[in-house]
Design an enzyme around this catalytic site. Structure first.
Site, PDB file in Angstrom:
ATOM      1  N   SER A 123       2.649  20.537  46.925  1.00  0.00           N
ATOM      2  CA  SER A 123       3.708  21.376  46.594  1.00  0.00           C
ATOM      3  C   SER A 123       2.978  22.571  46.354  1.00  0.00           C
ATOM      4  O   SER A 123       1.933  22.711  45.610  1.00  0.00           O
ATOM      5  CB  SER A 123       4.445  20.701  45.470  1.00  0.00           C
ATOM      6  N   TYR A 158       4.516  17.538  37.057  1.00  0.00           N
ATOM      7  CA  TYR A 158       4.580  17.358  38.479  1.00  0.00           C
ATOM      8  C   TYR A 158       3.613  18.085  39.448  1.00  0.00           C
ATOM      9  O   TYR A 158       2.923  17.341  40.180  1.00  0.00           O
ATOM     10  CB  TYR A 158       5.895  17.760  38.909  1.00  0.00           C
ATOM     11  N   LYS A 187       0.554  16.355  41.781  1.00  0.00           N
ATOM     12  CA  LYS A 187      -0.090  16.567  43.206  1.00  0.00           C
ATOM     13  C   LYS A 187      -1.430  17.187  43.381  1.00  0.00           C
ATOM     14  O   LYS A 187      -1.987  16.731  44.329  1.00  0.00           O
ATOM     15  CB  LYS A 187       0.985  17.893  43.767  1.00  0.00           C
TER      16      LYS A 187
HETATM   17  C1  UD1 Z   1      10.122  23.432  41.802  1.00  0.00           C
HETATM   18  C2  UD1 Z   1       8.614  23.407  42.082  1.00  0.00           C
HETATM   19  C3  UD1 Z   1       8.313  23.060  43.680  1.00  0.00           C
HETATM   20  C4  UD1 Z   1       8.912  21.716  43.935  1.00  0.00           C
HETATM   21  C5  UD1 Z   1      10.423  21.852  43.460  1.00  0.00           C
HETATM   22  C6  UD1 Z   1      10.914  20.248  43.704  1.00  0.00           C
HETATM   23  C7  UD1 Z   1       7.255  24.723  40.560  1.00  0.00           C
HETATM   24  C8  UD1 Z   1       7.046  26.168  40.308  1.00  0.00           C
HETATM   25  N1  UD1 Z   1       8.046  24.575  41.777  1.00  0.00           N
HETATM   26  O1  UD1 Z   1      10.457  24.589  42.505  1.00  0.00           O
HETATM   27  O2  UD1 Z   1       6.947  23.121  43.875  1.00  0.00           O
HETATM   28  O3  UD1 Z   1       8.691  21.369  45.083  1.00  0.00           O
HETATM   29  O4  UD1 Z   1      10.716  22.281  42.326  1.00  0.00           O
HETATM   30  O5  UD1 Z   1      11.960  20.123  43.082  1.00  0.00           O
HETATM   31  O6  UD1 Z   1       6.984  24.014  39.656  1.00  0.00           O
HETATM   32  N2  UD1 Z   1      17.681  27.864  39.636  1.00  0.00           N
HETATM   33  C9  UD1 Z   1      18.596  28.294  38.778  1.00  0.00           C
HETATM   34  N3  UD1 Z   1      19.867  27.404  38.525  1.00  0.00           N
HETATM   35  C10 UD1 Z   1      19.714  26.145  38.844  1.00  0.00           C
HETATM   36  C11 UD1 Z   1      18.439  25.610  39.578  1.00  0.00           C
HETATM   37  C12 UD1 Z   1      17.628  26.569  39.776  1.00  0.00           C
HETATM   38  O7  UD1 Z   1      18.689  29.415  38.628  1.00  0.00           O
HETATM   39  O8  UD1 Z   1      20.729  25.210  38.549  1.00  0.00           O
HETATM   40  C13 UD1 Z   1      16.956  28.750  40.080  1.00  0.00           C
HETATM   41  C14 UD1 Z   1      15.228  28.626  39.304  1.00  0.00           C
HETATM   42  O9  UD1 Z   1      15.220  29.223  38.029  1.00  0.00           O
HETATM   43  C15 UD1 Z   1      14.362  29.314  40.350  1.00  0.00           C
HETATM   44  C16 UD1 Z   1      15.093  29.029  41.711  1.00  0.00           C
HETATM   45  O10 UD1 Z   1      16.581  28.836  41.288  1.00  0.00           O
HETATM   46  O11 UD1 Z   1      14.434  30.560  40.379  1.00  0.00           O
HETATM   47  C17 UD1 Z   1      14.689  27.919  42.466  1.00  0.00           C
HETATM   48  O12 UD1 Z   1      14.664  26.480  41.594  1.00  0.00           O
HETATM   49  P1  UD1 Z   1      14.558  24.995  42.014  1.00  0.00           P
HETATM   50  O13 UD1 Z   1      15.330  24.845  43.349  1.00  0.00           O
HETATM   51  O14 UD1 Z   1      14.562  24.149  41.030  1.00  0.00           O
HETATM   52  O15 UD1 Z   1      12.755  24.981  42.682  1.00  0.00           O
HETATM   53  P2  UD1 Z   1      11.454  25.516  41.968  1.00  0.00           P
HETATM   54  O16 UD1 Z   1      11.587  25.289  40.670  1.00  0.00           O
HETATM   55  O17 UD1 Z   1      11.235  26.702  42.533  1.00  0.00           O
END
Ligand code: UD1
Length: 328
Positions: A116, A140, A144
């Site tokens: 990841s 997490y 990895k």
């Molecule tokens: C994280 C991990 C990634 C992993 C993935 C798996 C890190 C840096 N990244 O990705 O390696 O493979 O999880 O689950 O640890 N968001 C919202 N509202 C929500 C959900 C998300 O605003 O309800 C935003 C987050 O703040 C972010 C983006 O959407 O900016 C993507 O979030 P998300 O889909 O949770 O993935 P990551 O956190 O990027």
């Protein structure tokens, strides 16, 4: 080729299995069905129910003889890993060591790890290439990194080879509609947006709109799961051809903000998708975008299905197909 997928009944594993089955490889799926679904297992695949923490069961199945093992059986909620580190140590670290040591004992020589972008932590430059410092900001990501380090050691000490695929943000569904299983209690952005569009969640909480990005919301590199799946096939061929070990990023090399995802989802679904702008989520970098040049040079891989429209359209189709089941 005979390929065994640990965690092959999950979201990514199911797509990976389809790519191997499409070229008539023999596919085995080992899964404990804790989050994977039995209905995701294709009729043409062999199914082994089992847990990666059960060493005896793992060894028994590995001894059936496989050209390549692909390990996708991990917990992946970064936030949860900070609250329940033991759960992540046991499954993601100890479980992975069972698979690696099981391969050595059973004489399986080729191993592909689902890794990841979380191994990098807060980026110090963009796009992030494989030489970027590895400082995970959540447990997490550490799990990895720890498995990658063990793979490196075992590849030095034993007749054993590996490819580690560092996924950026996996998204989308099979364009031919062959995979209809949804994840339970998703925490990732796009499934959450889809649940709001489907009427089973009241709103999307946007975590922060004061980042130094195009519109203030977080930017990520979303890569279509079919592109990821094709990366596994190329990695398996790479290992089978005896080309050695490899650690590569799999990303689209394009950054999309939460707001851009939301706007596209509103357009494609025709639903209002209510959003509330709230505090930043701890540990979230502002922006994370991959360089996937090494994957291109070494595997000939590049993202070809990862436009925001394809990602949202293919996901929405699956949510629509499940609409009846989703209704409270
Ligand atoms: C994280 C991990 C990634 C992993 C993935 C798996 C890190 C840096 N990244 O990705 O390696 O493979 O999880 O689950 O640890 N968001 C919202 N509202 C929500 C959900 C998300 O605003 O309800 C935003 C987050 O703040 C972010 C983006 O959407 O900016 C993507 O979030 P998300 O889909 O949770 O993935 P990551 O956190 O990027």
């Amino acid at each position: 080729m005979k390929v065994l997928l640990f965690g092959g009944a999950g979201y990514i594993g199911t797509h990976v299995a389809l790519e191997f089955l499409d070229r008539n490889d023999t596919v085995g799926i080992f899964d404990n069905l804790s989050s994977g679904l039995r209905s995701n297992v294709n009729d043409q695949a062999l199914f082994y129910e089992g847990d990666i923490q059960d060493k005896d069961r793992v060894l028994q199945v590995l001894k059936e003889g496989w050209d390549v093992v692909i390990h996708l059986a991990a917990f992946k909620a970064a936030g949860e890993s900070m609250l329940k580190p033991i759960k992540y140590s046991q499954n993601n670290i100890s479980g992975s060591l069972n698979l690696i040591t099981g391969c050595i004992k059973a004489g399986v020589k080729n191993f592909i790890l689902s890794s990841s972008a979380a191994v990098y932590g807060e980026p110090s430059y963009l796009p992030v290439d494989e030489n970027h410092p590895k400082n995970p900001t959540n447990y997490y990501g550490y799990t990895k990194l720890c498995v990658e380090e063990n793979l490196k050691w075992y590849a030095q000490l034993k007749d054993f080879h590996y490819v580690s695929l560092r996924y950026f943000n996996a998204a989308g569904y099979d364009e031919r509609g062959r995979m209809l299983g949804l994840e339970n209690n998703p925490a990732n952005l796009i499934p959450v947006v889809m649940e709001v569009a489907s009427g089973i969640r009241p709103n999307l909480l946007v975590f922060g709109n004061d980042y130094d990005t195009v519109d203030g919301t977080g930017v990520r590199d979303y890569v279509h799961v079919t592109d990821l799946a094709k990366g596994h096939v190329l990695a398996a061929d790479y290992l089978n051809a005896g080309k050695g070990n490899l650690v590569v990023n799999l990303g689209s090399e394009e950054g999309l903000s939460v707001q851009q995802i939301l706007d596209t989802a509103r357009k494609i679904t025709g639903k209002p998708i209510d959003a509330q702008y709230v505090e930043r989520r701890a540990g979230d970098p502002a922006k994370l975008v991959a360089s996937s040049q090494l994957a291109y040079k070494s595997l000939g891989w590049k993202a070809e299905h990862s436009s925001v429209e394809t990602i949202i359209q293919t996901t929405w189709k699956v949510y629509q197909a499940n609409q009846k089941k989703l209704e409270p």
